[in-house]
Design an enzyme around this catalytic site. Structure first.
Site, PDB file in Angstrom:
ATOM      1  N   GLU A 102       0.830  -1.209   0.000  1.00 25.82           N
ATOM      2  CA  GLU A 102       0.000   0.000   0.000  1.00 25.82           C
ATOM      3  C   GLU A 102       0.865   1.261   0.000  1.00 25.82           C
ATOM      4  O   GLU A 102       1.867   1.343   0.709  1.00 25.82           O
ATOM      5  CB  GLU A 102      -0.941  -0.009   1.200  1.00 25.82           C
ATOM      6  CG  GLU A 102      -1.973  -1.131   1.061  1.00 25.82           C
ATOM      7  CD  GLU A 102      -3.064  -1.090   2.117  1.00 25.82           C
ATOM      8  OE1 GLU A 102      -4.234  -1.227   1.729  1.00 25.82           O
ATOM      9  OE2 GLU A 102      -2.765  -0.942   3.308  1.00 25.82           O
ATOM     10  N   CYS A 127       6.178  -7.231   7.651  1.00 27.40           N
ATOM     11  CA  CYS A 127       7.237  -6.795   8.567  1.00 27.40           C
ATOM     12  C   CYS A 127       7.456  -7.882   9.609  1.00 27.40           C
ATOM     13  O   CYS A 127       6.504  -8.515  10.073  1.00 27.40           O
ATOM     14  CB  CYS A 127       6.831  -5.496   9.262  1.00 27.40           C
ATOM     15  SG  CYS A 127       8.113  -4.862  10.378  1.00 27.40           S
ATOM     16  N   CYS A 134       0.278  -2.865  15.492  1.00 24.81           N
ATOM     17  CA  CYS A 134       0.442  -2.533  14.072  1.00 24.81           C
ATOM     18  C   CYS A 134      -0.127  -3.617  13.150  1.00 24.81           C
ATOM     19  O   CYS A 134       0.149  -4.807  13.338  1.00 24.81           O
ATOM     20  CB  CYS A 134       1.935  -2.346  13.797  1.00 24.81           C
ATOM     21  SG  CYS A 134       2.313  -2.084  12.067  1.00 24.81           S
ATOM     22  N   GLY A 178       6.686  -2.157   6.677  1.00 22.91           N
ATOM     23  CA  GLY A 178       8.048  -2.663   6.820  1.00 22.91           C
ATOM     24  C   GLY A 178       8.968  -1.802   7.650  1.00 22.91           C
ATOM     25  O   GLY A 178       8.681  -0.654   7.948  1.00 22.91           O
ATOM     26  N   HIS A 235       6.950   4.896  21.653  1.00 27.96           N
ATOM     27  CA  HIS A 235       5.681   4.337  22.149  1.00 27.96           C
ATOM     28  C   HIS A 235       5.640   3.933  23.626  1.00 27.96           C
ATOM     29  O   HIS A 235       4.586   3.534  24.121  1.00 27.96           O
ATOM     30  CB  HIS A 235       5.215   3.157  21.290  1.00 27.96           C
ATOM     31  CG  HIS A 235       5.127   3.483  19.825  1.00 27.96           C
ATOM     32  ND1 HIS A 235       4.507   4.621  19.349  1.00 27.96           N
ATOM     33  CD2 HIS A 235       5.595   2.847  18.719  1.00 27.96           C
ATOM     34  CE1 HIS A 235       4.591   4.646  18.024  1.00 27.96           C
ATOM     35  NE2 HIS A 235       5.258   3.596  17.624  1.00 27.96           N
ATOM     36  N   ASN A 309      -4.138   4.425  15.846  1.00 29.20           N
ATOM     37  CA  ASN A 309      -5.169   4.157  14.845  1.00 29.20           C
ATOM     38  C   ASN A 309      -5.708   2.745  15.037  1.00 29.20           C
ATOM     39  O   ASN A 309      -4.961   1.824  15.328  1.00 29.20           O
ATOM     40  CB  ASN A 309      -4.594   4.351  13.443  1.00 29.20           C
ATOM     41  CG  ASN A 309      -4.179   5.796  13.232  1.00 29.20           C
ATOM     42  OD1 ASN A 309      -4.946   6.718  13.507  1.00 29.20           O
ATOM     43  ND2 ASN A 309      -2.944   6.011  12.795  1.00 29.20           N
ATOM     44  N   CYS A 352      -1.254   5.642   9.918  1.00 32.34           N
ATOM     45  CA  CYS A 352      -0.109   4.891  10.448  1.00 32.34           C
ATOM     46  C   CYS A 352      -0.530   3.554  11.024  1.00 32.34           C
ATOM     47  O   CYS A 352      -1.474   3.475  11.803  1.00 32.34           O
ATOM     48  CB  CYS A 352       0.530   5.642  11.609  1.00 32.34           C
ATOM     49  SG  CYS A 352       1.303   7.138  11.136  1.00 32.34           S
TER      50      CYS A 352
HETATM   51  N1  SAH Z   1       8.694   0.137  10.795  1.00 34.33           N
HETATM   52  C1  SAH Z   1       8.906   1.515  10.948  1.00 34.33           C
HETATM   53  C2  SAH Z   1       8.171   2.358   9.936  1.00 34.33           C
HETATM   54  C3  SAH Z   1       6.773   1.966   9.567  1.00 34.33           C
HETATM   55  S1  SAH Z   1       5.538   2.146  10.791  1.00 34.33           S
HETATM   56  C4  SAH Z   1       8.579   1.944  12.355  1.00 34.33           C
HETATM   57  O1  SAH Z   1       8.022   1.170  13.102  1.00 34.33           O
HETATM   58  O2  SAH Z   1       8.946   3.065  12.708  1.00 34.33           O
HETATM   59  C5  SAH Z   1       5.205   3.898  10.801  1.00 34.33           C
HETATM   60  C6  SAH Z   1       4.746   4.428  12.141  1.00 34.33           C
HETATM   61  O3  SAH Z   1       3.423   4.010  12.475  1.00 34.33           O
HETATM   62  C7  SAH Z   1       5.603   3.956  13.303  1.00 34.33           C
HETATM   63  O4  SAH Z   1       5.871   5.005  14.190  1.00 34.33           O
HETATM   64  C8  SAH Z   1       4.713   2.944  13.965  1.00 34.33           C
HETATM   65  O5  SAH Z   1       5.099   2.687  15.284  1.00 34.33           O
HETATM   66  C9  SAH Z   1       3.382   3.600  13.827  1.00 34.33           C
HETATM   67  N2  SAH Z   1       2.237   2.731  14.043  1.00 34.33           N
HETATM   68  C10 SAH Z   1       2.142   1.404  13.877  1.00 34.33           C
HETATM   69  N3  SAH Z   1       0.901   0.973  14.163  1.00 34.33           N
HETATM   70  C11 SAH Z   1       0.197   2.060  14.519  1.00 34.33           C
HETATM   71  C12 SAH Z   1      -1.163   2.273  14.905  1.00 34.33           C
HETATM   72  N4  SAH Z   1      -2.040   1.277  14.967  1.00 34.33           N
HETATM   73  N5  SAH Z   1      -1.530   3.540  15.215  1.00 34.33           N
HETATM   74  C13 SAH Z   1      -0.655   4.561  15.122  1.00 34.33           C
HETATM   75  N6  SAH Z   1       0.618   4.422  14.751  1.00 34.33           N
HETATM   76  C14 SAH Z   1       1.046   3.177  14.456  1.00 34.33           C
HETATM   77 FE1  SF4 Z   2       6.981  -3.258  11.620  1.00 32.11          FE
HETATM   78 FE2  SF4 Z   2       6.948  -0.631  12.141  1.00 32.11          FE
HETATM   79 FE3  SF4 Z   2       4.678  -2.094  12.207  1.00 32.11          FE
HETATM   80 FE4  SF4 Z   2       6.516  -2.416  14.112  1.00 32.11          FE
HETATM   81  S1  SF4 Z   2       5.339  -0.573  13.692  1.00 32.11           S
HETATM   82  S2  SF4 Z   2       5.435  -4.072  13.020  1.00 32.11           S
HETATM   83  S3  SF4 Z   2       8.395  -2.151  12.949  1.00 32.11           S
HETATM   84  S4  SF4 Z   2       5.937  -1.695  10.412  1.00 32.11           S
END
Ligand code: SAH
Ligand code: SF4
Length: 361
Positions: A102, A127, A134, A178, A235, A309, A352
């Site tokens: 996506e 990932c 996530c 990823g 986080h 989210n 995100c």
């Molecule tokens: N893997 C990398 C980049 C992709 S995730 C990372 O983890 O940083 C992009 C961002 O979205 C990251 O900060 C991640 O922690 C956040 N994220 C993941 N799941 C989320 C959710 N359900 N709500 C809000 N942010 C989330």
């Molecule tokens: Fe992977 Fe980033 Fe999602 Fe964690 S938040 S599972 S590192 S994509």
């Protein structure tokens, strides 16, 4: 890792998109063409023209040779969604062999004549990191994307913006599916290609790489000698909670991560963004805000608060606006620069952490 990638991905129809002009000159030379044609090829490819037949300043013979040896195509757009408020679009890209990724396009209108278009691009299909909140992590890692496959997303985004009459990509965030630093070589190669003046020329300060926190890779990234922005997904303000939310913290605890972050700022003089998704009743108390402020005190840091989210399977709920504002105010009072991330694309699951491989209906 690189060999494995090649094996898995021996039909990379985007391969040439991940090459810089110098590498394309070499490729042309190896094909028996004049080396300088590689520079011409680079400009065509990075402008989004992948049809060799249209590359009018290459000879017919050269075009036929390239077509035979390096067949090219962009991932197909299998689905296109636009958020109700028009500020966000999401494209589902199909790379073949079941690889679906996506791509999110965020549109900001700053004034009549100036607008910012930010692409949120993916670096892996799936990932391996398994963060508890996530969607991407739910099905594990399918495979790394190649540099060309990463660049291809930007080209698809660019072409999409052009079709809407909206101009070009101005900013890039590597925050899609990823973990970018787990696909290190391909990600760095893609960044260099996208940054090249003769190509898309996206400035380093307009590119942000987000990581879950791999200390050795952060240090290596600092040593690349560039000015790319780094965002670190934090986080939680302590190892116990962070270890529960993000398995990566069990291998690389906070002290190790922050030491690597300090190295990044010392080398690049860039302020790091720490991302903190507020999970109701889990990491959003005033005590945790204080702990976070203490952790970042004295660091060139900026906190980006995100109301988590919704992802159905994870069972986490976003904090209320009141809790969010209190948390932000507490950080600010302690001198930590804090912003609350705008919610965009929630109605199309494009925010995100909501990206995932979806079946195409
Ligand atoms: N893997 C990398 C980049 C992709 S995730 C990372 O983890 O940083 C992009 C961002 O979205 C990251 O900060 C991640 O922690 C956040 N994220 C993941 N799941 C989320 C959710 N359900 N709500 C809000 N942010 C989330
Ligand atoms: Fe992977 Fe980033 Fe999602 Fe964690 S938040 S599972 S590192 S994509």
């Amino acid at each position: 890792m690189e060999n494995k990638l090649k094996e898995q991905n021996n039909t990379d129809f985007c391969a040439l998109l991940g090459k810089n002009a110098q590498e394309l000159r070499q490729i042309c030379q190896d094909l028996g063409m004049l080396a300088y044609k590689g520079g011409i090829l680079f400009s065509w490819l990075q402008s989004g023209e992948l049809d060799y037949r249209k590359m009018s300043n290459l000879s017919k013979a050269d075009r036929a040779l390239l077509d035979e040896r390096y067949p090219l195509r962009l991932p197909e757009i299998r689905r296109e969604q636009r958020s109700a408020d028009g500020s966000c679009a999401k494209l589902l890209l199909d790379y073949g062999e079941g690889i679906l990724v996506e791509l999110v396009i965020m549109l900001y209108q700053r004034s009549q004549s100036r607008s910012r278009h930010t692409l949120c691009i993916s670096t892996q299909a799936g990932c391996a990191m398994g963060c508890a909140f996530c969607a991407t992590g739910l099905s594990g890692l399918v495979r790394n994307l190649s540099a060309g496959e990463i660049v291809a997303q930007v080209l698809q985004g660019q072409l999409w913006l052009q079709r809407q009459g909206l101009g070009s990509v101005t900013n890039l965030v590597l925050m899609g599916m990823g973990e970018p630093l787990a696909n290190y070589a391909q990600v760095c190669q893609a960044i260099r290609v996208l940054n090249a003046e003769a190509g898309q020329n996206i400035g380093q300060r307009r590119i942000t790489v987000s990581t879950c926190g791999l200390p050795a890779r952060i240090r290596r990234f600092a040593d690349e000698g560039w000015e790319i922005n780094l965002a670190v997904s934090l986080h939680a303000p302590d190892d116990e909670l962070r270890g529960r939310l993000m398995p990566v913290n069990r291998r690389f605890p906070l002290a190790e991560l922050l030491a690597a972050c300090d190295y990044y700022t010392a080398k690049t003089h860039r302020r790091i963004s720490y991302e903190y998704a507020l999970l109701r009743g889990v990491n959003d108390s005033p005590r945790q805000a204080q702990a976070l402020a203490a952790l970042l005190a004295g660091r060139l840091a900026h906190v980006n608060l995100i109301p988590v989210n919704f992802v159905e399977e994870t069972g986490f709920w976003p904090s209320s606006d009141e809790t969010l504002n209190k948390f932000a105010a507490l950080l600010q009072r302690r001198g930590v620069e804090t912003t609350v991330r705008e919610k965009r694309g929630l109605d199309i699951d494009g925010a995100c952490g909501q990206l995932r491989r979806r079946a195409v209906k």
